[in-house]
Write an enzyme that holds these catalytic residues in place. Structure first.
Site, PDB file in Angstrom:
ATOM      1  N   CYS A  30       0.871  -1.192   0.000  1.00 58.67           N
ATOM      2  CA  CYS A  30       0.000   0.000   0.000  1.00 58.67           C
ATOM      3  C   CYS A  30       0.897   1.228   0.000  1.00 58.67           C
ATOM      4  O   CYS A  30       0.880   2.032   0.933  1.00 58.67           O
ATOM      5  CB  CYS A  30      -0.922  -0.002   1.210  1.00 58.67           C
ATOM      6  N   ASP A  47      -4.313  -5.103  -7.686  1.00 55.37           N
ATOM      7  CA  ASP A  47      -5.773  -5.095  -7.630  1.00 55.37           C
ATOM      8  C   ASP A  47      -6.321  -5.456  -6.261  1.00 55.37           C
ATOM      9  O   ASP A  47      -7.544  -5.531  -6.070  1.00 55.37           O
ATOM     10  CB  ASP A  47      -6.358  -6.043  -8.691  1.00 55.37           C
ATOM     11  N   ASP A  80       1.116  -1.160   4.917  1.00 52.22           N
ATOM     12  CA  ASP A  80       0.798   0.086   5.617  1.00 52.22           C
ATOM     13  C   ASP A  80      -0.646   0.414   5.253  1.00 52.22           C
ATOM     14  O   ASP A  80      -0.919   1.155   4.320  1.00 52.22           O
ATOM     15  CB  ASP A  80       1.759   1.186   5.178  1.00 52.22           C
ATOM     16  N   CYS A 114      -1.581   4.177  10.938  1.00 54.19           N
ATOM     17  CA  CYS A 114      -1.392   5.415  11.706  1.00 54.19           C
ATOM     18  C   CYS A 114      -2.628   5.627  12.574  1.00 54.19           C
ATOM     19  O   CYS A 114      -3.191   6.721  12.635  1.00 54.19           O
ATOM     20  CB  CYS A 114      -1.118   6.609  10.807  1.00 54.19           C
TER      21      CYS A 114
END
Length: 490
Positions: free
Chosen positions: A305, A356, A374, A427
């Site tokens: 990601c 995808d 991430d 995060c």
């Protein structure tokens, strides 16, 4: 007499007067338009005409950002950038003051909203930005005073509006709450305040029971410093070069490449060292993710990601520009920024590909020494930097994010080779998105297990999961888990 919003103006030559509006609790602020003895409109080199023009622009920017945030759930930084693009006549000082004012407004919104009548507050938070110019200026003044920044401009604004300077209770246990109470006295409000006003009421119950909420809330009152990650071995030379440009740097005591910029008054992106790719703007907590992954030179890694690629660049740098880092994202346009950044820094070991979001097959399945996920999340860990996120996130968003994270982690794990590493990061501060996702994954994947590692900021051992908190290093908050795939039996 003329009315503007909830504030009334009178042509008077007497002292400032305040009168309480009984039905809503919001005060009328009565401005003296005649010159007042002893009140100067000049703040530094800012004269009256310039200041009023600056405040007009600031009010327009605040209105545009509030509409974007509450009306469209769009990020404040993008809305503000769009406003600046449409108002290129604004100078650097104007932009700085406007940015600081708008973000102070968003950081203190949980307190400031209590100064508004209920119907006005509900309208604003539903995206109907029907607020008078003077009322908005008063909120901006309150935001600056509450935060304790730009007090010189706040004083001039108070004089312009006819607002007496608030006098907080001396030696209060919480100076912040004392300033809020002093504002309430000036505005004629009976509202009371708590530290927890800085977040929606549903937030704290979703945090771990032993989470030090007081320290978390204290950090939410101020923006973290800008952190740099140096991408050169000649760190001392680069640090000296940056300092010669007027930057005050603070080196992290444990992470050699991490430097905090204490006074980011210089546009870093115009510096020759940035154009040479010798540093990247990357928060300290974000840098901890790459350090927890600890890729080795010559390995093959997948950043599933990658987005704009901050952590991709860090992995490639930690690998000493050898091996390969394949950066993927389901939003292929996000990788455009990474390509530019990789070219600027001259990284030869970064490859970009679209993904995808489905499990990897063929040569890609089990083909990587390490995979970093991430995952997209609630972003609650970056509320210091992006305070608008506090007011637009809903509890159901956290559940939806956790479900998406589970699917991404499941799919990306298929790329990890036998004996390889799987790094999961967010995060977020919410266990539902962090340990909850990892525990659910491990429950159905016995081939993976936690692998201990050191806390990058302290050197203390971690049992395979780590929550970096804002007060651990004056930074954002991030979560990371390190999982090892068991070696296949021969």
């Amino acid at each position: 007499m003329r009315n503007r919003g909830k504030f009334k103006y009178f042509h008077l030559k007497t002292a400032i007067a305040l009168c309480k509006q009984a039905d809503t609790g919001l005060c009328y602020i009565i401005r003296i338009t005649a010159k007042q003895p002893g009140v100067s409109i000049v703040a530094g080199d800012l004269n009256a005409k310039k200041f009023r023009s600056q405040m007009k622009s600031c009010g327009n920017a605040a209105r545009a950002v509030l509409e974007a945030v509450f009306g469209g759930r769009r990020p404040a930084d993008r809305a503000l950038s769009g406003f600046f693009r449409e108002n290129r006549q604004l100078g650097s000082r104007d932009r700085q003051f406007i940015s600081e004012s708008v973000y102070a407004l968003l950081r203190g919104w949980g307190v400031l909203r209590k100064f508004l009548p209920e119907e006005r507050r509900a309208g604003l938070e539903s995206g109907e930005i029907r607020i008078g110019r003077v009322e908005l200026d008063a909120l901006i003044f309150a935001a600056l005073y509450l935060e304790g920044t730009n007090l010189q401009q706040a004083g001039v604004l108070a004089a312009e509006l006819g607002i007496p300077w608030p006098k907080p209770e001396p030696d209060a246990a919480s100076p912040y709450l004392a300033r809020a109470a002093a504002l309430a006295a000036v505005f004629g409000s009976s509202a009371t305040f708590r530290d927890s006003d800085l977040v929606p009421e549903w937030v704290l119950p979703l945090l771990p029971p032993d989470f030090p909420a007081d320290r978390f809330l204290a950090d939410l009152r101020r923006r973290p410093p800008m952190w740099l990650r140096l991408q050169t071995r000649d760190r001392d030379r680069l640090a000296a070069e940056l300092q010669s440009c007027g930057l005050a740097l603070r080196r992290h005591p444990r992470i050699a490449n991490a430097f905090a910029v204490e006074n980011p008054k210089v546009n870093l992106y115009t510096l020759d060292s940035f154009r040479r790719g010798e540093f990247e703007v990357q928060d300290l907590a974000s840098q901890c993710i790459g350090l927890a992954a600890a890729p080795k030179p010559g390995e093959r890694w997948l950043d599933a990601c990658a987005g704009a690629g901050g952590k991709t660049l860090e992995l490639a740098d930690l690998m000493e520009r050898t091996g390969t880092v394949v950066a993927c994202d389901v939003r292929s346009y996000k990788l455009d920024d990474l390509r530019i950044r990789a070219r600027r820094a001259g990284f030869p070991n970064i490859v970009t590909r679209e993904w995808d979001g489905k499990p990897f097959k063929g040569k890609q399945a089990g083909g990587y020494d390490g995979v970093l996920v991430d995952a997209p999340c609630s972003c609650s860990g970056v509320w210091r930097r992006n305070p608008d996120g506090r007011w637009t996130l809903k509890p159901e968003d956290v559940e939806e994010a956790a479900a998406l994270q589970q699917r991404i982690l499941e799919a990306a794990s298929t790329a990890v080779r036998s004996g390889g590493l799987l790094i999961y990061a967010t995060c977020s501060l919410f266990p539902r998105e962090n340990g909850g996702v990892v525990d659910a994954f491990l429950a159905s994947h016995e081939e993976f297990a936690f692998e201990p590692f050191e806390h990058p900021l302290t050197g203390e051992p971690c049992g395979g999961m780590l929550q970096v908190r804002s007060f651990d290093g004056d930074c954002d908050s991030m979560f990371v888990a390190r999982l090892r795939r068991k070696e296949a039996e021969s």
